[in-house]
Scaffold this motif. Structure first.
Motif, PDB file in Angstrom:
ATOM      1  N   LEU A   1      14.981   0.925 -13.093  1.00 22.41           N
ATOM      2  CA  LEU A   1      15.959  -0.147 -13.139  1.00 22.41           C
ATOM      3  C   LEU A   1      16.159  -0.945 -11.949  1.00 22.41           C
ATOM      4  N   GLY A   2      15.874  -0.261 -10.749  1.00 18.13           N
ATOM      5  CA  GLY A   2      16.027  -1.019  -9.558  1.00 18.13           C
ATOM      6  C   GLY A   2      15.037  -1.909  -9.101  1.00 18.13           C
ATOM      7  N   SER A   3      13.929  -1.588  -9.468  1.00 16.39           N
ATOM      8  CA  SER A   3      12.760  -2.214  -8.965  1.00 16.39           C
ATOM      9  C   SER A   3      11.614  -2.486  -9.968  1.00 16.39           C
ATOM     10  N   GLU A   4      11.256  -3.910 -10.092  1.00 21.60           N
ATOM     11  CA  GLU A   4      10.335  -4.376 -10.792  1.00 21.60           C
ATOM     12  C   GLU A   4       8.829  -3.980 -10.503  1.00 21.60           C
ATOM     13  N   ASN A   5       8.688  -3.950  -9.136  1.00 25.96           N
ATOM     14  CA  ASN A   5       7.476  -3.360  -8.461  1.00 25.96           C
ATOM     15  C   ASN A   5       7.234  -1.924  -8.862  1.00 25.96           C
ATOM     16  N   PHE A   6       8.514  -0.990  -8.882  1.00 25.84           N
ATOM     17  CA  PHE A   6       8.008   0.273  -9.420  1.00 25.84           C
ATOM     18  C   PHE A   6       7.814   0.486 -10.714  1.00 25.84           C
ATOM     19  N   ARG A   7       8.487  -0.371 -11.540  1.00 20.77           N
ATOM     20  CA  ARG A   7       8.004  -0.572 -13.080  1.00 20.77           C
ATOM     21  C   ARG A   7       6.539  -0.794 -13.013  1.00 20.77           C
ATOM     22  N   ARG A   8       6.226  -1.824 -12.505  1.00 25.49           N
ATOM     23  CA  ARG A   8       4.732  -2.270 -12.757  1.00 25.49           C
ATOM     24  C   ARG A   8       3.646  -1.130 -12.154  1.00 25.49           C
ATOM     25  N   LEU A   9       3.996  -0.708 -10.982  1.00 27.30           N
ATOM     26  CA  LEU A   9       3.009   0.345 -10.397  1.00 27.30           C
ATOM     27  C   LEU A   9       2.978   1.797 -11.587  1.00 27.30           C
ATOM     28  N   TRP A  10       4.252   1.910 -11.974  1.00 25.78           N
ATOM     29  CA  TRP A  10       4.363   3.238 -12.732  1.00 25.78           C
ATOM     30  C   TRP A  10       3.711   3.072 -13.935  1.00 25.78           C
ATOM     31  N   ALA A  11       3.593   1.802 -14.652  1.00 25.39           N
ATOM     32  CA  ALA A  11       2.990   1.576 -15.948  1.00 25.39           C
ATOM     33  C   ALA A  11       1.534   1.561 -15.615  1.00 25.39           C
ATOM     34  N   ASP A  12       0.749   1.582 -14.353  1.00 20.59           N
ATOM     35  CA  ASP A  12      -0.479   1.558 -13.964  1.00 20.59           C
ATOM     36  C   ASP A  12      -0.963   2.853 -14.159  1.00 20.59           C
ATOM     37  N   HIS A  13      -0.220   4.028 -14.278  1.00 21.51           N
ATOM     38  CA  HIS A  13      -0.838   5.274 -14.398  1.00 21.51           C
ATOM     39  C   HIS A  13      -1.716   5.724 -13.056  1.00 21.51           C
ATOM     40  N   GLN A  14      -1.661   5.179 -11.905  1.00 20.10           N
ATOM     41  CA  GLN A  14      -2.660   5.571 -10.882  1.00 20.10           C
ATOM     42  C   GLN A  14      -2.091   6.938 -10.338  1.00 20.10           C
ATOM     43  N   VAL A  15      -3.027   7.825 -10.205  1.00 24.34           N
ATOM     44  CA  VAL A  15      -2.531   9.256  -9.616  1.00 24.34           C
ATOM     45  C   VAL A  15      -3.348   9.668  -8.215  1.00 24.34           C
ATOM     46  N   LYS A  16      -2.573  10.255  -7.459  1.00 21.84           N
ATOM     47  CA  LYS A  16      -3.043  10.188  -6.007  1.00 21.84           C
ATOM     48  C   LYS A  16      -2.367  11.653  -5.387  1.00 21.84           C
ATOM     49  N   GLU A  17      -3.439  12.401  -4.933  1.00 17.22           N
ATOM     50  CA  GLU A  17      -3.033  13.603  -4.006  1.00 17.22           C
ATOM     51  C   GLU A  17      -2.305  13.054  -2.549  1.00 17.22           C
ATOM     52  N   LYS A  18      -1.450  13.403  -1.977  1.00 12.34           N
ATOM     53  CA  LYS A  18      -0.891  13.329  -0.618  1.00 12.34           C
ATOM     54  C   LYS A  18      -1.683  14.116   0.277  1.00 12.34           C
ATOM     55  N   THR A  19      -2.730  13.494   0.912  1.00 13.13           N
ATOM     56  CA  THR A  19      -3.424  14.434   1.887  1.00 13.13           C
ATOM     57  C   THR A  19      -3.361  14.036   3.365  1.00 13.13           C
ATOM     58  N   TYR A  20      -3.929  13.095   3.610  1.00 14.52           N
ATOM     59  CA  TYR A  20      -3.952  12.311   4.902  1.00 14.52           C
ATOM     60  C   TYR A  20      -4.280  10.856   4.800  1.00 14.52           C
ATOM     61  N   GLY A  21      -3.869  10.197   5.970  1.00 15.69           N
ATOM     62  CA  GLY A  21      -4.131   8.812   5.975  1.00 15.69           C
ATOM     63  C   GLY A  21      -3.411   8.092   7.444  1.00 15.69           C
TER      64      GLY A  21
ATOM     65  N   ALA B   1       0.840  -1.199  -0.130  1.00 17.53           N
ATOM     66  CA  ALA B   1       0.110   0.081  -0.001  1.00 17.53           C
ATOM     67  C   ALA B   1       0.902   1.186   0.002  1.00 17.53           C
ATOM     68  N   VAL B   2       1.902   1.209   0.724  1.00 15.82           N
ATOM     69  CA  VAL B   2       2.858   2.183   0.817  1.00 15.82           C
ATOM     70  C   VAL B   2       3.385   2.454  -0.554  1.00 15.82           C
ATOM     71  N   ALA B   3       3.839   1.646  -1.279  1.00 15.01           N
ATOM     72  CA  ALA B   3       4.447   1.630  -2.347  1.00 15.01           C
ATOM     73  C   ALA B   3       3.530   2.180  -3.572  1.00 15.01           C
ATOM     74  N   ALA B   4       2.341   1.724  -3.532  1.00 13.59           N
ATOM     75  CA  ALA B   4       1.418   2.092  -4.412  1.00 13.59           C
ATOM     76  C   ALA B   4       0.955   3.616  -4.428  1.00 13.59           C
ATOM     77  N   GLU B   5       0.978   4.043  -3.148  1.00 15.26           N
ATOM     78  CA  GLU B   5       0.516   5.507  -2.667  1.00 15.26           C
ATOM     79  C   GLU B   5       1.774   6.626  -3.246  1.00 15.26           C
ATOM     80  N   THR B   6       3.163   5.954  -2.967  1.00 14.30           N
ATOM     81  CA  THR B   6       4.090   6.588  -3.300  1.00 14.30           C
ATOM     82  C   THR B   6       4.247   7.011  -4.898  1.00 14.30           C
ATOM     83  N   VAL B   7       4.092   5.993  -5.503  1.00 15.26           N
ATOM     84  CA  VAL B   7       4.322   6.062  -7.035  1.00 15.26           C
ATOM     85  C   VAL B   7       2.804   6.834  -7.484  1.00 15.26           C
TER      86      VAL B   7
END
Length: 282
Positions: free
Chosen positions: A203-223, A172-178
């Motif tokens: 280059l360093g993270s397959e998880n980042f590549r996957r999440l980046w390709a998903d094109h999710q966008v989210k504001e950082k507000t509270y949580g 969840a942290v990774a997805a919100e960050t991306v």
């Protein structure tokens, strides 16, 4: 950024099923979700116009058309902002050809951080670079132990081998960050440092590549975020993110443990182990 607009629109129409918008869903489909001609029909524009828009070769698009596309694709407020940003990058293209100015934290904000001795707090800038922090924030996350040139939250989440231990809810942290980094990229499409960061993370993270390709966008507000601190143990902390007045690209992040909670007691112990307060920034 023309490619960014097309990728974003394709990713969003792929998640809408025809039945959801009153279209027949039977028959074979070569792509998931809605076809381009279906989006055009529902938005009230010609198929050729929508195709040119998705390919990044259309004319300046009106608010009415963007509103109609956003309605069809069921975009939330943050996604609508992102759509407008990537659909109209001309103004951004005229800026910062030589790169963005160095990020600085004004003295008053540093002083504010130092006075917040009961709550971990830090300031994030462009690309989620860590610009400053208070002593308790450092004790929790370990900012002062990061190399200054690498002091960045996405780098910590995806490239630090201990990140999954620190964040029990790492996916969840990774997805919100991306999702926030993608939003920042839309706002600043020609930030060379951001492009370098995305390349490094890809280059360093397959998880980042996957999440980046998903094109999710989210504001950082509270949580809320859980951390497994090596000394204090598990910390469960709500957080608030505040835009710094006069500095729209800076955010003050404050963890707010519930009064009387075990996390609050553990933070008090951690604070007692913390040496002289340290704040830093670039």
């Amino acid at each position: 950024m023309d490619a960014e607009l097309g990728d974003f629109l394709r990713s969003r129409r792929a998640r809408i099923q025809p039945e959801e918008v009153g279209l027949p869903g039977h028959g074979r489909r070569r792509v998931p979700g809605l076809r381009r001609e279906e989006v055009a029909q529902l938005a009230g524009v010609s198929v050729d116009y929508y195709i040119r828009l998705e390919q990044g070769r259309g004319p300046s698009v009106s608010d009415a058309v963007l509103d109609a596309i956003a309605r069809v694709l069921r975009l939330d407020d943050t996604e609508q902002e992102y759509l407008r940003t990537v659909a109209r990058p001309a103004a951004t293209r005229r800026k910062s050809v030589s790169g963005p100015a160095p990020q600085k934290v004004r003295p008053g904000l540093r002083l504010l951080l130092d006075t917040m001795d009961k709550a971990p707090a830090f300031v994030l800038g462009r690309r989620m670079d860590v610009l400053a922090w208070n002593a308790l924030g450092d004790a929790v996350v370990g900012f002062s132990q990061m190399p200054p040139a690498k002091r960045n939250m996405p780098r910590q989440v995806f490239l630090d081998p201990h990140a999954r231990e620190l964040y029990p809810d790492w996916p969840a942290v990774a997805a919100e960050t991306v999702a926030y980094l993608r939003l920042d990229a839309g706002r600043h499409p020609h930030d060379r440092q951001l492009a370098t960061l995305v390349g490094e993370l890809s280059l360093g993270s397959e998880n980042f590549r996957r999440l980046w390709a998903d094109h999710q966008v989210k504001e950082k507000t509270y949580g809320a975020k859980r951390m497994m601190h090596p000394l204090a143990g598990e910390l469960s902390m709500p957080y608030e993110t505040l835009t710094v007045s006069g500095e729209p690209d800076q955010m003050l992040v404050v963890y707010t443990p519930k009064p009387g909670s075990q996390t609050e007691e553990r933070l008090k112990l951690l604070a007692s182990w913390t040496a002289t307060p340290q704040t830093a920034g670039s």
